[in-house]
Scaffold this active site. Structure first.
Site, short mmCIF file in Angstrom:
data_model
loop_
_atom_site.label_atom_id
_atom_site.label_comp_id
_atom_site.label_asym_id
_atom_site.label_seq_id
_atom_site.Cartn_x
_atom_site.Cartn_y
_atom_site.Cartn_z
N ASP A 11 2.92 4.84 71.86
CA ASP A 11 4.12 5.04 71.32
C ASP A 11 5.04 3.90 71.90
O ASP A 11 5.28 4.09 73.01
CB ASP A 11 4.57 6.34 71.80
CG ASP A 11 5.86 6.69 70.75
OD1 ASP A 11 6.38 5.73 70.13
OD2 ASP A 11 6.35 7.76 70.94
N ASP A 105 5.45 2.02 65.11
CA ASP A 105 5.63 1.81 66.51
C ASP A 105 4.51 2.96 67.11
O ASP A 105 4.82 3.13 68.26
CB ASP A 105 6.97 2.02 67.32
CG ASP A 105 7.79 3.49 66.86
OD1 ASP A 105 7.11 3.87 65.91
OD2 ASP A 105 8.25 3.84 67.64
N GLU A 106 3.65 3.60 66.27
CA GLU A 106 2.88 4.73 66.92
C GLU A 106 1.49 4.72 66.31
O GLU A 106 1.53 4.46 64.85
CB GLU A 106 3.87 5.90 66.60
CG GLU A 106 3.02 7.10 67.20
CD GLU A 106 4.15 8.32 66.98
OE1 GLU A 106 3.76 9.47 67.39
OE2 GLU A 106 5.01 8.29 66.10
#
Length: 479
Positions: A11, A105-106
C-alpha cells in the site's frame, strides 16, 4: 491458509499527496490535500501532515479547509499518478506472475508463485527489497504487509504505515485479531458494525464467542458464515492476477444544481464521451448503458438500456444515455450525473458487424427523414456549448421531430484558459512550474522541478501567450 507468510500486500503511503509533495519541493513536509476543490468536492488523499489536523479521505472539502486552512489544496493529476502506478506494478511483476492490483496504489502479490520466498526470512528479504526498489524508481515510499492470507497481509500493511514492513507469522492470526474492533474485518462497514454493536459485539473475540449460528441469524447465511471464519483468522482467498472489470463509468457532481434541461442533456452527452474513452482504453465494449441521476433532494435514480450487441461507439452510447434521460424527471434540479457501460466484453468481430448494421439503419432513417424535410419547413433549434477545461469536444443538442438539418456551430472566441491548482505548466522563459492559484484574470505559478530547491513564485495574465499547460516531470531524475 499458508504455513509461510508468502502473501504480500503493498500500500503506497498517502499516494496522491505524496506524489504531489515529491514533485513540488516547496510542499515537502507541509500539509497537502488532493481532491475536488468545488463546494461539493471531497478529499481524495491527505498527506500525513494534513492528517494531524483531522483531515482524511472522503471528507467534504469544506470541512477539510476548516480543519487545515493553511494546507495546500490541489486538483488530482490522474495521468501522473497512473504513470507512477505502472512503474510500481512493473516492480511487483518482477516478484511474481500473480499480482492482484486493487487500485493505483495497492496490490497483493503471491511470492511463493514467483519462487522468491518460501519462509519468513526469504519473504522479509523480498519485502524489504521491494520497498527499496520502489523508493529508487519513484522516489515514493510504500508499506508492506506479509502473512499467510490476504486478510492478514492487508492488516499488516496498515500497521506498517508509513514506510514500514510488518510480518505476521502464520498461526498467530486468532491471537492477533481477538482484541481488535470488528471493523478490522473485510465486509464490516459502519452499518454492519453498528448492527453488531447493538447485539453486544464490538471486538473480534466477541464474534468468535457468539458462534456461527448467531452471526448467521443476525447477518444472513453467506455474510454470517464468512464473518465467523474470518474472525478466527481463516481466509483462503487466492491472489488473482486478472480481475475482470464489470463496468466502466464516469460521473460529475456540480457545484450548483442544474435546472436547464438543455444543459443537463449536454452534460450527459459529455459524460458519455468520457465514458467511451475509458471503455476503449480498457480494451472493452459493452451492451448495457446506465444513467445515474442524483436529484436536489439526494434521491438517486438509475436507468439502463441493453443494446442488441456490445459497442464502444460514442454515438451509440450518447444516444442511449439521452433516451434514458428522457424518462427522468429533473424538474427540481440535478446535483450529480453519471454514465456507465456494463455487460463488458472484449472487442470482437461480432461487435463490428453489430455496429455496421446499426450505422446502416441510422443512415437509412436519416435519408428518409431528409426526404420528408425537403417538402416542408421544420423548426430546428440548435444549442452548442463547449466543455469547460481541457480536452472537451463541442456538443450540440438539436430538437425537432420531423425535420433533420445539418447546422454548422457558430464561431466563438476561445474560452478563457483555466488553470487548476497543482497542474503543470511551462513558461517560455522560466521553464517548468505548477499552478498555485488563479482568479480575476491572473494565475500564480511556482517554478520548480522535483529535483530542484523550492522555486520562486510569479504571477501572469491567464492568457499570457508564453504560459502553456505542461507535462508532469518524472520524480526521479535519470542520467
Amino acid at each position: 491458509m499458508r504455513a509461510a507468510p508468502t502473501i504480500l500486500h503493498l500500500d503506497m503511503d498517502a499516494f496522491f499527496a505524496a506524489a504531489e509533495q515529491a514533485s513540488k519541493p516547496s510542499l515537502r513536509g507541509k500539509p497537502v490535500v488532493v481532491g475536488g476543490l468545488g463546494p461539493r468536492g471531497v478529499v481524495a488523499t491527505a498527506s500525513y501532515e494534513a492528517r494531524r489536523f483531522g483531515v482524511h479521505s472522503a471528507m467534504p472539502m469544506g470541512q477539510a479547509r476548516r480543519l487545515a486552512p493553511n494546507a495546500a489544496y490541489l486538483v488530482p493529476r490522474f495521468s501522473f499518478y497512473r504513470s507512477i502506478s505502472e512503474q510500481v506494478m512493473e516492480l511487483l511483476g518482477r516478484l511474481s506472475p500473480l499480482v492482484e492490483p486493487l487500485s493505483l496504489d495497492e496490490a497483493f502479490v503471491d511470492l511463493d508463485a514467483g519462487g522468491v520466498a518460501d519462509d519468513s526470512a526469504s519473504a522479509r528479504t523480498a519485502g524489504e527489497r521491494l520497498r527499496a526498489d520502489i523508493l529508487a524508481t519513484t522516489g515514493l515510499t510504500g508499506s508492506v504487509g506479509l502473512a499467510g492470507s490476504k486478510m492478514i497481509a492487508k492488516i499488516a500493511s496498515e500497521e506498517a504505515k508509513p514506510d514500514g514492513l510488518v510480518l505476521i507469522e502464520p498461526g498467530t492470526e486468532r491471537e492477533l485479531l481477538a482484541p481488535r474492533s470488528v471493523r478490522i474485518l473485510p465486509g464490516v462497514g459502519p452499518a454492519t458494525g453498528e448492527h453488531l454493536r447493538r447485539a453486544g459485539m464490538t471486538t473480534v473475540s466477541d464474534l468468535v464467542e457468539a458462534g456461527e449460528d448467531e452471526l448467521v441469524r443476525l447477518l444472513g447465511r453467506a455474510h454470517g458464515a464468512s464473518l465467523y471464519l474470518m474472525a478466527q483468522g481463516y481466509d483462503d482467498r487466492p491472489v488473482v492476477a486478472e480481475r475482470d472489470a464489470k463496468s466502466v463509468s464516469v460521473e460529475d457532481t456540480f457545484d450548483v444544481d442544474l435546472h436547464d434541461r438543455v444543459r443537463i442533456r449536454f452534460e450527459v452527452e459529455r459524460l458519455a464521451e468520457r465514458c467511451v474513452g475509458r471503455l476503449r482504453a480498457s480494451g472493452h465494449s459493452g451492451r448495457t448503458i446506465v444513467l445515474k441521476v442524483r436529484r436536489f433532494d439526494f434521491s438517486t435514480l438509475t436507468r439502463s438500456e441493453t443494446l442488441r450487441g456490445p459497442t464502444d461507439d460514442p454515438g451509440v452510447v450518447r444516444e442511449a444515455a439521452g433516451r434514458l434521460l428522457e424518462a427522468v424527471d429533473t424538474t427540481g434540479g440535478v446535483r450529480l450525473l453519471g454514465v456507465g457501460v456494463s455487460g463488458l466484453a472484449d472487442y470482437t468481430q461480432e461487435d463490428l458487424f453489430a455496429q455496421a448494421e446499426a450505422e446502416a439503419e441510422a443512415a437509412h432513417a436519416a435519408e428518409g427523414a431528409a426526404g420528408a424535410a425537403a417538402g416542408a419547413v421544420g423548426a430546428v433549434a440548435t444549442v452548442s456549448a463547449s466543455e469547460e477545461g481541457a480536452g472537451g469536444d463541442a456538443g450540440a443538442a438539436v430538437t425537432g421531430a420531423s425535420a433533420v438539418a445539418s447546422v454548422e456551430p457558430e464561431a466563438h472566441e476561445p474560452a478563457e484558459r483555466r488553470w487548476a491548482p497543482g497542474h503543470d505548466v511551462r513558461h517560455a522563459v522560466y521553464g517548468a512550474g505548477w499552478v498555485q492559484g488563479s482568479g480575476v484574470g491572473r494565475v500564480t505559478v511556482r517554478f520548480e522541478e522535483p529535483w530542484s530547491e523550492p522555486g520562486r513564485v510569479r504571477t501572469f495574465a491567464v492568457d499570457d501567450p508564453e504560459l502553456e499547460p505542461g507535462e508532469a516531470l518524472p520524480l526521479v531524475r535519470r542520467g
